[in-house]
Design a protein around this motif. Structure first.
Motif, PDB file in Angstrom:
ATOM      1  N   THR A 129      -4.891  12.664   5.473  1.00 23.46           N
ATOM      2  CA  THR A 129      -5.655  11.731   6.312  1.00 23.46           C
ATOM      3  C   THR A 129      -5.780  12.271   7.729  1.00 23.46           C
ATOM      4  O   THR A 129      -6.872  12.321   8.307  1.00 23.46           O
ATOM      5  N   SER A 139       0.839  -1.200   0.000  1.00 21.90           N
ATOM      6  CA  SER A 139       0.000   0.000   0.000  1.00 21.90           C
ATOM      7  C   SER A 139       0.870   1.245   0.000  1.00 21.90           C
ATOM      8  O   SER A 139       2.073   1.192   0.263  1.00 21.90           O
ATOM      9  N   TYR A 143     -13.441  12.044   2.943  1.00 23.21           N
ATOM     10  CA  TYR A 143     -13.309  10.838   3.758  1.00 23.21           C
ATOM     11  C   TYR A 143     -12.981   9.631   2.882  1.00 23.21           C
ATOM     12  O   TYR A 143     -12.075   8.842   3.203  1.00 23.21           O
ATOM     13  N   GLN A 144     -13.701   9.471   1.789  1.00 22.97           N
ATOM     14  CA  GLN A 144     -13.474   8.335   0.906  1.00 22.97           C
ATOM     15  C   GLN A 144     -12.054   8.355   0.338  1.00 22.97           C
ATOM     16  O   GLN A 144     -11.380   7.319   0.271  1.00 22.97           O
ATOM     17  N   ARG A 145     -11.596   9.535  -0.043  1.00 23.79           N
ATOM     18  CA  ARG A 145     -10.285   9.658  -0.684  1.00 23.79           C
ATOM     19  C   ARG A 145      -9.140   9.572   0.323  1.00 23.79           C
ATOM     20  O   ARG A 145      -8.154   8.854   0.103  1.00 23.79           O
ATOM     21  N   LYS A 192     -10.848   6.250   3.816  1.00 24.07           N
ATOM     22  CA  LYS A 192     -11.324   4.889   3.544  1.00 24.07           C
ATOM     23  C   LYS A 192     -10.473   4.153   2.512  1.00 24.07           C
ATOM     24  O   LYS A 192     -10.075   2.998   2.738  1.00 24.07           O
ATOM     25  N   LYS A 193     -10.204   4.784   1.395  1.00 23.83           N
ATOM     26  CA  LYS A 193      -9.448   4.095   0.344  1.00 23.83           C
ATOM     27  C   LYS A 193      -8.046   3.706   0.808  1.00 23.83           C
ATOM     28  O   LYS A 193      -7.644   2.536   0.669  1.00 23.83           O
ATOM     29  N   PRO A 194      -7.251   4.623   1.383  1.00 27.06           N
ATOM     30  CA  PRO A 194      -5.917   4.205   1.837  1.00 27.06           C
ATOM     31  C   PRO A 194      -5.969   3.238   3.023  1.00 27.06           C
ATOM     32  O   PRO A 194      -5.101   2.376   3.161  1.00 27.06           O
ATOM     33  N   ASP A 207      -8.264   0.875   3.545  1.00 30.64           N
ATOM     34  CA  ASP A 207      -8.551  -0.454   3.002  1.00 30.64           C
ATOM     35  C   ASP A 207      -7.286  -1.090   2.424  1.00 30.64           C
ATOM     36  O   ASP A 207      -7.023  -2.283   2.631  1.00 30.64           O
ATOM     37  N   ALA A 208      -6.507  -0.298   1.703  1.00 29.84           N
ATOM     38  CA  ALA A 208      -5.279  -0.821   1.104  1.00 29.84           C
ATOM     39  C   ALA A 208      -4.240  -1.165   2.166  1.00 29.84           C
ATOM     40  O   ALA A 208      -3.576  -2.214   2.100  1.00 29.84           O
TER      41      ALA A 208
END
Length: 225
Positions: free
Chosen positions: A10, A3, A33-35, A38-40, A42-43
């Motif tokens: 963040t 990742s 929030y998503q960018r 959440k996305k980083p 999850d990775a």
């Protein structure tokens, strides 16, 4: 796949959420929030699970705790958690079910610091019995492991009981450890920079490595229960 870790954005988002903890603010900043979160996250979680599998030799399950707070029994009605929390534990039937409390690796990314831990938050009934038996019949190994970790900056979780449980010798050398119904060690990293960039997963797994013998002791305890 490795990742890219988090970014300074963040932790800026988490700090802003802490200062503006409302549904209206969160809804207006949900794309952020998503960018940025959440996305980083999850990775990074997938990367950490893979690396912990390699470290422990066991396939690793994981979860990220919800950003929405459980308000049912809380006087604090702010709707969101201003942190990112993850847990990692071994897969297998022995660690499944409502009563399973497998030894886990924990991390919490907070505005301004990282909180990292290893252990069992609460022993299953069977594991608690095995734990108390291990203490009463010796206890030197686990006491030594905890002492070694405390020397390098880890702290033991607070005991759950004011005194040892009924039936455990009050004058036993490790009576203080018998006051625990779960056992974990924690350390605080007073900087969020190590969680940013493509070295984040390496840094975090290296930070957990000193606790591996402690985690293995708890794993053996769970298997024997």
């Amino acid at each position: 796949m490795p990742s890219q870790g988090f970014s300074p954005e963040t932790f800026a988002f988490l700090a802003d959420l802490k200062a503006n903890n409302s549904k209206e603010w969160f809804d207006a900043h949900k794309p952020d929030y998503q960018r940025a979160v959440k996305k980083p996250a999850d990775a990074l979680r997938a990367d950490l699970a893979e690396r912990l599998s390699a470290l422990t030799g066991l396939e690793t399950a994981s979860k990220q705790f919800r950003i929405n707070r459980d308000l049912r029994f809380s006087k604090d009605k702010t709707p969101y958690n201003a942190h990112i929390r993850m847990a990692f534990w071994p897969k297998g039937k022995a660690f499944e079910g409502r009563d399973a409390q497998p030894p886990s690796f924990f991390v919490s990314f907070e505005p301004g610091h990282i909180r990292l831990g290893t252990g069992c938050m609460a022993f299953s009934k069977a594991a608690l019995g095995s734990y108390l038996h291990a203490l009463e019949s010796g206890g030197g190994e686990i006491a030594g492991l905890l002492s070694d970790l405390e020397e390098i900056g880890f702290e033991r979780s607070a005991p759950d009981l004011a005194k040892p449980p009924r039936g455990f010798p009050k004058d036993h050398e490790h009576a203080d450890l018998a006051r625990h119904k779960g056992l974990a060690v924690w350390t605080t990293i007073a900087d969020t920079a190590p969680a940013t960039g493509d070295k984040a997963a390496t840094f975090l797994v290296d930070a957990w490595k000193p606790t591996l013998a402690f985690w293995t002791w708890l794993l053996d305890l769970s298997k024997a229960s």
